[in-house]
Design a protein around this motif. Structure first.
Motif, PDB file in Angstrom:
ATOM      1  N   GLN A  98      70.053  17.143   7.511  1.00 53.40           N
ATOM      2  CA  GLN A  98      69.400  18.333   8.031  1.00 53.40           C
ATOM      3  C   GLN A  98      70.328  19.537   7.913  1.00 53.40           C
ATOM      4  OE1 GLN A  98      66.345  18.809   9.500  1.00 53.40           O
ATOM      5  NE2 GLN A  98      65.684  16.724   9.154  1.00 53.40           N
ATOM      6  N   LEU A  99      69.759  20.673   7.548  1.00 49.44           N
ATOM      7  CA  LEU A  99      70.542  21.902   7.465  1.00 49.44           C
ATOM      8  C   LEU A  99      70.557  22.577   8.833  1.00 49.44           C
ATOM      9  CD1 LEU A  99      69.236  23.457   4.127  1.00 49.44           C
ATOM     10  CD2 LEU A  99      71.434  22.385   4.531  1.00 49.44           C
ATOM     11  N   GLU A 100      71.720  22.962   9.280  1.00 52.95           N
ATOM     12  CA  GLU A 100      71.876  23.720  10.527  1.00 52.95           C
ATOM     13  C   GLU A 100      72.361  25.115  10.170  1.00 52.95           C
ATOM     14  OE1 GLU A 100      71.070  22.877  13.620  1.00 52.95           O
ATOM     15  OE2 GLU A 100      70.328  20.954  12.883  1.00 52.95           O
ATOM     16  N   GLN A 127      67.086  23.555   0.273  1.00 48.75           N
ATOM     17  CA  GLN A 127      66.120  24.221   1.146  1.00 48.75           C
ATOM     18  C   GLN A 127      65.409  23.193   1.997  1.00 48.75           C
ATOM     19  OE1 GLN A 127      63.811  26.344  -1.680  1.00 48.75           O
ATOM     20  NE2 GLN A 127      62.874  24.540  -2.568  1.00 48.75           N
ATOM     21  N   GLN A 128      64.990  23.651   3.166  1.00 50.56           N
ATOM     22  CA  GLN A 128      64.317  22.772   4.120  1.00 50.56           C
ATOM     23  C   GLN A 128      63.180  23.560   4.755  1.00 50.56           C
ATOM     24  OE1 GLN A 128      67.056  20.663   6.714  1.00 50.56           O
ATOM     25  NE2 GLN A 128      65.881  21.443   8.427  1.00 50.56           N
ATOM     26  N   PHE A 129      61.998  22.976   4.776  1.00 51.84           N
ATOM     27  CA  PHE A 129      60.822  23.657   5.312  1.00 51.84           C
ATOM     28  C   PHE A 129      60.334  22.959   6.572  1.00 51.84           C
ATOM     29  CE2 PHE A 129      60.629  24.053   0.646  1.00 51.84           C
ATOM     30  CZ  PHE A 129      60.754  25.417   0.546  1.00 51.84           C
ATOM     31  N   GLY A 130      59.742  23.736   7.464  1.00 50.20           N
ATOM     32  CA  GLY A 130      59.170  23.179   8.677  1.00 50.20           C
ATOM     33  C   GLY A 130      58.279  24.203   9.344  1.00 50.20           C
ATOM     34  N   THR A 131      57.670  23.816  10.442  1.00 49.40           N
ATOM     35  CA  THR A 131      56.861  24.741  11.240  1.00 49.40           C
ATOM     36  C   THR A 131      57.342  24.670  12.678  1.00 49.40           C
ATOM     37  OG1 THR A 131      55.195  23.035  11.623  1.00 49.40           O
ATOM     38  CG2 THR A 131      54.797  24.538   9.800  1.00 49.40           C
ATOM     39  N   ASP A 132      56.999  25.715  13.439  1.00 48.61           N
ATOM     40  CA  ASP A 132      57.382  25.704  14.848  1.00 48.61           C
ATOM     41  C   ASP A 132      56.388  24.850  15.630  1.00 48.61           C
ATOM     42  OD1 ASP A 132      55.179  27.342  14.786  1.00 48.61           O
ATOM     43  OD2 ASP A 132      56.017  28.870  16.086  1.00 48.61           O
ATOM     44  N   GLU A 133      56.524  24.851  16.953  1.00 46.61           N
ATOM     45  CA  GLU A 133      55.695  24.004  17.803  1.00 46.61           C
ATOM     46  C   GLU A 133      54.215  24.347  17.700  1.00 46.61           C
ATOM     47  OE1 GLU A 133      58.266  25.920  19.230  1.00 46.61           O
ATOM     48  OE2 GLU A 133      59.713  24.346  18.892  1.00 46.61           O
ATOM     49  N   SER A 134      53.908  25.617  17.500  1.00 48.72           N
ATOM     50  CA  SER A 134      52.501  26.023  17.438  1.00 48.72           C
ATOM     51  C   SER A 134      51.874  25.699  16.087  1.00 48.72           C
ATOM     52  CB  SER A 134      52.375  27.528  17.703  1.00 48.72           C
ATOM     53  OG  SER A 134      52.953  28.271  16.655  1.00 48.72           O
ATOM     54  N   GLY A 135      52.690  25.527  15.067  1.00 46.93           N
ATOM     55  CA  GLY A 135      52.177  25.257  13.734  1.00 46.93           C
ATOM     56  C   GLY A 135      51.783  26.512  12.981  1.00 46.93           C
ATOM     57  N   LEU A 136      51.973  27.676  13.592  1.00 43.85           N
ATOM     58  CA  LEU A 136      51.580  28.938  12.960  1.00 43.85           C
ATOM     59  C   LEU A 136      52.691  29.531  12.112  1.00 43.85           C
ATOM     60  CD1 LEU A 136      49.682  30.669  15.897  1.00 43.85           C
ATOM     61  CD2 LEU A 136      48.699  29.571  13.888  1.00 43.85           C
ATOM     62  N   TYR A 137      53.918  29.327  12.514  1.00 44.67           N
ATOM     63  CA  TYR A 137      55.047  29.961  11.839  1.00 44.67           C
ATOM     64  C   TYR A 137      55.807  28.936  11.003  1.00 44.67           C
ATOM     65  CZ  TYR A 137      54.260  34.071  14.662  1.00 44.67           C
ATOM     66  OH  TYR A 137      53.701  35.180  15.219  1.00 44.67           O
ATOM     67  N   HIS A 138      56.068  29.307   9.758  1.00 38.92           N
ATOM     68  CA  HIS A 138      56.862  28.469   8.868  1.00 38.92           C
ATOM     69  C   HIS A 138      58.339  28.825   9.062  1.00 38.92           C
ATOM     70  CE1 HIS A 138      53.387  26.995   6.664  1.00 38.92           C
ATOM     71  NE2 HIS A 138      52.914  28.222   6.724  1.00 38.92           N
ATOM     72  N   THR A 139      59.165  27.807   9.145  1.00 37.77           N
ATOM     73  CA  THR A 139      60.601  27.990   9.281  1.00 37.77           C
ATOM     74  C   THR A 139      61.258  27.474   8.001  1.00 37.77           C
ATOM     75  OG1 THR A 139      60.430  27.623  11.646  1.00 37.77           O
ATOM     76  CG2 THR A 139      62.611  27.475  10.689  1.00 37.77           C
ATOM     77  N   VAL A 140      62.046  28.321   7.376  1.00 42.31           N
ATOM     78  CA  VAL A 140      62.745  27.952   6.145  1.00 42.31           C
ATOM     79  C   VAL A 140      64.243  28.048   6.415  1.00 42.31           C
ATOM     80  CG1 VAL A 140      63.177  28.586   3.752  1.00 42.31           C
ATOM     81  CG2 VAL A 140      60.878  28.763   4.668  1.00 42.31           C
ATOM     82  N   THR A 141      64.951  26.981   6.127  1.00 43.78           N
ATOM     83  CA  THR A 141      66.404  26.956   6.218  1.00 43.78           C
ATOM     84  C   THR A 141      66.935  26.700   4.810  1.00 43.78           C
ATOM     85  OG1 THR A 141      66.190  25.968   8.417  1.00 43.78           O
ATOM     86  CG2 THR A 141      68.376  25.930   7.405  1.00 43.78           C
ATOM     87  N   ILE A 142      67.804  27.575   4.338  1.00 44.49           N
ATOM     88  CA  ILE A 142      68.327  27.428   2.979  1.00 44.49           C
ATOM     89  C   ILE A 142      69.856  27.459   2.993  1.00 44.49           C
ATOM     90  CG2 ILE A 142      66.313  28.428   1.858  1.00 44.49           C
ATOM     91  CD1 ILE A 142      67.993  30.969   1.420  1.00 44.49           C
ATOM     92  N   LYS A 143      70.404  26.772   2.005  1.00 45.06           N
ATOM     93  CA  LYS A 143      71.850  26.865   1.740  1.00 45.06           C
ATOM     94  C   LYS A 143      71.968  27.584   0.409  1.00 45.06           C
ATOM     95  CE  LYS A 143      74.127  23.051   1.031  1.00 45.06           C
ATOM     96  NZ  LYS A 143      75.058  21.908   0.957  1.00 45.06           N
ATOM     97  N   MET A 144      72.601  28.755   0.423  1.00 42.28           N
ATOM     98  CA  MET A 144      72.821  29.508  -0.800  1.00 42.28           C
ATOM     99  C   MET A 144      74.285  29.441  -1.168  1.00 42.28           C
ATOM    100  SD  MET A 144      70.386  32.851  -0.875  1.00 42.28           S
ATOM    101  CE  MET A 144      70.714  33.187  -2.584  1.00 42.28           C
TER     102      MET A 144
END
Length: 128
Positions: free
Chosen positions: A49-51, A107-124
């Motif tokens: 997991q990317l932090e 890159q890592q994709f996910g959504t928040d608890e509501s499912g409305l917002y996409h969360t993207v975590t990337i390592k550049m």
């Protein structure tokens, strides 16, 4: 006194047994299918997991590296925001406005608890 069994009752019982048999065969096929597909996914390597750190560091190859996170209702916009934030941090670290060669390494994709917002975590990463 001899009782006669109605032939429709016998027919209904045989139909019920045949139906149960068909469901058991379908269940066995489903289990076999899941076992085969489960065996084929063992070769997939799962990245850790990317932090997000928001800190520019140097990796073992001598490249600059940063992990950032962004959130948006649109997946593409969240990705663009994360890349923009990473480039801002690279520019701040290098004290320049001109960047060449930065790329997304992971890159890592996910959504928040509501499912409305996409969360993207990337390592550049960017070569020095």
């Amino acid at each position: 006194m001899k009782r006669n069994i109605n032939p429709t009752i016998v027919h209904d019982i045989l139909d019920g047994i045949a139906t149960v048999f068909v469901f058991l065969v379908m269940g066995a096929l489903a289990v076999i299918f899941l076992a085969i597909t489960g065996c084929s996914t063992k070769s997939v390597t799962i990245q850790p997991q990317l932090e997000p750190t928001y800190q520019v560091t140097t990796n073992d190859k001598g490249e600059l590296e940063i992990i950032v996170q962004a959130k948006s209702r649109d997946m593409g916009m969240a990705m663009s925001k994360a890349q923009f934030r990473a480039r801002q941090e690279f520019a701040k670290h290098l004290k320049t406005n001109y960047l060449v060669g930065s790329r997304v390494a992971q890159q890592q994709f996910g959504t928040d608890e509501s499912g409305l917002y996409h969360t993207v975590t990337i390592k550049m990463v960017m070569p020095q």
